[in-house]
Design a protein around this motif. Structure first.
Motif, PDB file in Angstrom:
ATOM      1  N   ARG A  22       9.965 -15.123  22.504  1.00 12.24           N
ATOM      2  CA  ARG A  22       9.302 -16.336  21.962  1.00 12.24           C
ATOM      3  C   ARG A  22       9.273 -17.447  22.993  1.00 12.24           C
ATOM      4  NH1 ARG A  22       9.743 -17.438  16.144  1.00 12.24           N
ATOM      5  NH2 ARG A  22      10.450 -19.507  16.729  1.00 12.24           N
TER       6      ARG A  22
ATOM      7  N   PHE B   2       2.253 -20.971  18.227  1.00 13.30           N
ATOM      8  CA  PHE B   2       3.268 -21.284  17.218  1.00 13.30           C
ATOM      9  C   PHE B   2       3.035 -22.679  16.623  1.00 13.30           C
ATOM     10  CE2 PHE B   2       7.572 -22.625  15.899  1.00 13.30           C
ATOM     11  CZ  PHE B   2       7.865 -21.587  15.035  1.00 13.30           C
TER      12      PHE B   2
ATOM     13  N   GLU C 295      16.058 -19.768  21.855  1.00 11.40           N
ATOM     14  CA  GLU C 295      14.971 -18.919  21.362  1.00 11.40           C
ATOM     15  C   GLU C 295      15.087 -17.561  22.038  1.00 11.40           C
ATOM     16  OE1 GLU C 295      12.746 -19.147  19.125  1.00 11.40           O
ATOM     17  OE2 GLU C 295      12.527 -21.277  18.685  1.00 11.40           O
TER      18      GLU C 295
ATOM     19  N   PHE D 147       2.998 -18.307  23.637  1.00  6.81           N
ATOM     20  CA  PHE D 147       3.607 -18.150  22.309  1.00  6.81           C
ATOM     21  C   PHE D 147       3.779 -19.524  21.658  1.00  6.81           C
ATOM     22  CE2 PHE D 147       6.893 -17.949  19.178  1.00  6.81           C
ATOM     23  CZ  PHE D 147       6.693 -16.725  18.545  1.00  6.81           C
ATOM     24  N   HIS D 148       4.287 -20.468  22.434  1.00  9.17           N
ATOM     25  CA  HIS D 148       4.533 -21.822  21.919  1.00  9.17           C
ATOM     26  C   HIS D 148       3.234 -22.462  21.420  1.00  9.17           C
ATOM     27  CE1 HIS D 148       6.231 -26.117  22.897  1.00  9.17           C
ATOM     28  NE2 HIS D 148       6.060 -25.933  21.615  1.00  9.17           N
TER      29      HIS D 148
END
Ligand code: ASP
Length: 324
Positions: free
Chosen positions: A295, A304, A291, A300-301
């Motif tokens: 990201r 997401f 990644e 972010f995860h």
């Protein structure tokens, strides 16, 4: 008053213990649960990352394969594990699709975990036993339409990436195949190479070697663009399946309530793994890449996963596929 101060003292002691344990974390081996069988593509990614993380963390990160129920068995086990950083999960896109696919999932993929960080988004390939007649995606589409249920499609159960890809293919083609579920696509690959099943769509981390070795036939990659290490393989979109696009993102999770300091240490170790030239080179051989840096944060995860649950929900609802 006495009770109050005792409570405060206890809270302080617990807080201190939590901070102290985060500080000397990890002081024993960490179990990384992979919710699919050993030898498959998710397992391959996990073992590469775990090896590098072990060096960074100074403790073994041991991969444990807990296959079954399309990845939901292993994920459910980690959701209920102690939130101490010694049990983590490496799962893929199935973490998001299972939220809609399962009517009664015994855990909540969005709220029962701490997202630790994304690892890699792996393209998939539609592959077949070498003897299957069609030579291209358009021929495969006609073949599946003409033979429908007679065509066998191997997958890793409802909720797996191979299940998702098969579901997208069947709805694009407008015909159902007979699906054959396995604990992971490692064992499914053995049956495909052996000719016991006809088709499978799986990550390049499992299929690249078999494609290059001529052990299976390949029709297409599932990403918008071709894959560098399989440059001669067309995309599904080139083969006429408009809008067909799926990449299998992978991420690491800890049980909800795992201290932030522990999550941060794990995230930093993943980041180091993704910068490791050995990991990058192996990923490239297997058709994928780490990644990008922007990201890789836990925040972010987390967002997401929620975005992916939202993205796939209407697609799954339209396909009308559910499991109990
Ligand atoms: N590739 C599998 C899937 O379809 C899982 C695995 O065996 O890694 O999700």
């Amino acid at each position: 008053m006495k009770i109050l101060s005792a409570t405060l003292a206890l809270a302080a002691a617990l807080g201190f213990a939590g901070a102290a344990s985060a500080q000397d974390y990890p002081n024993r081996p960490i179990t990384m649960v992979v919710p699919f069988a050993a030898g498959g593509p998710t397992d391959t990614v996990a073992r590469l990352v775990a090896e590098s993380m072990s060096k960074t963390l100074g403790q073994q990160v041991l991969v444990e394969n807990v296959g079954g129920a399309g990845g939901t068995r292993g994920a459910g086990q980690v959701a209920k594990a102690a939130p101490d950083g010694y049990t983590v999960l490496l799962h893929h896109i199935g973490q998001a699709t299972a939220a809609t696919l399962y009517r009664k999932l015994p855990y909540n993929p969005a709220t029962d975990f701490e997202a630790v960080g994304l690892v890699t988004a792996v393209p998939m390939t539609m592959i077949a036993k070498t003897g299957l007649a069609p030579q291209s995606t358009p021929e495969l589409v006609s073949f599946v339409k003409a033979n429908k249920d007679k065509v066998t499609y191997g997958n890793a159960g409802v909720g797996s990436a191979s299940h998702l890809c098969g579901m997208l293919f069947m709805s694009a083609v407008g015909a159902q195949m007979t699906t054959v579920p396995y604990q992971g696509t490692g064992p499914a690959m053995n049956d495909l190479v052996g000719g016991q099943i006809d088709l499978m769509c799986d990550q390049t981390t499992n299929t690249t070697g078999q494609i290059k070795g001529g052990k299976v036939k390949v029709y297409a990659v599932t990403t918008k663009d071709r894959v560098k290490s399989l440059a001669e393989v067309p995309t599904f979109q080139e083969g006429g399946l408009k809008d067909f696009e799926v990449a299998v993102w992978h991420g690491v999770y800890a049980p909800k309530g795992t201290p932030k300091a522990v999550v941060d240490k794990l995230n930093a170790a993943i980041d180091t793994a993704l910068n490791d030239p050995k990991v990058i080179a192996r990923f490239a051989d297997l058709g994928t890449e780490p990644e990008p840096a922007n990201r890789r944060s836990a925040a972010f995860h987390k967002d997401f996963v929620i975005a992916e649950i939202t993205k796939w929900k209407p697609v799954i609802q339209a396909a009308g596929v559910y499991a109990d």
